[in-house]
Design a protein around this motif. Structure first.
Motif: not given
Length: 132
Positions: A108-112, A114-132
């Motif tokens: 989870e975190g917050v984006t950088t 940016n934009g005409r109206i300066h703003h950020s976005h929140r994001y979060r989730g879970r990764t997929g299963n591991e890949r070699a």
């Protein structure tokens, strides 16, 4: 309890796109006498809806050692919406085992900003299963 570990240190002199970032990364090659392989995870999702839009992101985490306690770093770029994009950078939480084998990580975190109206976005989730 001491666990014997072998590996090597990678030095980044900061000459890449993030030239102000000097860092060292330890790459583990053996853990308790056993060879260590590396793996990545798919990571994707949508940001929060802010200032009339959201962004999609998708990619893979940076590699991390398999079979040992670890986290993954990630660096992604969002989709281009509303005439701009954002960057996502962070570190996952620790590995969470899956009943059928493998594991995933929460992030989870917050984006950088940016934009005409300066703003950020929140994001979060879970990764997929591991890949070699």
């Amino acid at each position: 309890m001491e666990v014997p570990i072998t590996g090597f240190m990678f030095h980044s002199d900061g000459s890449g796109p993030n030239s102000n970032e000097h860092q060292h990364t330890l790459h583990i090659t053996s853990w308790d006498g056993k060879p260590v392989n590396y793996h990545v995870h798919p990571i994707s999702g949508d940001t929060s809806y802010d200032v009339g839009h959201y962004h999609h992101y998708a990619g893979v985490t940076e590699p991390a050692p398999s079979g040992v306690p670890h986290v993954h770093h990630y660096r992604l770029e969002t989709s281009f919406n509303d005439q701009h994009l954002h960057y996502i950078r962070g570190t996952t939480g620790p590995a969470i085992p899956l009943p059928e084998g493998g594991h995933y990580h929460y992030f989870e975190g917050v984006t950088t900003v940016n934009g005409r109206i300066h703003h950020s976005h929140r994001y979060r989730g879970r990764t997929g299963n591991e890949r070699a």
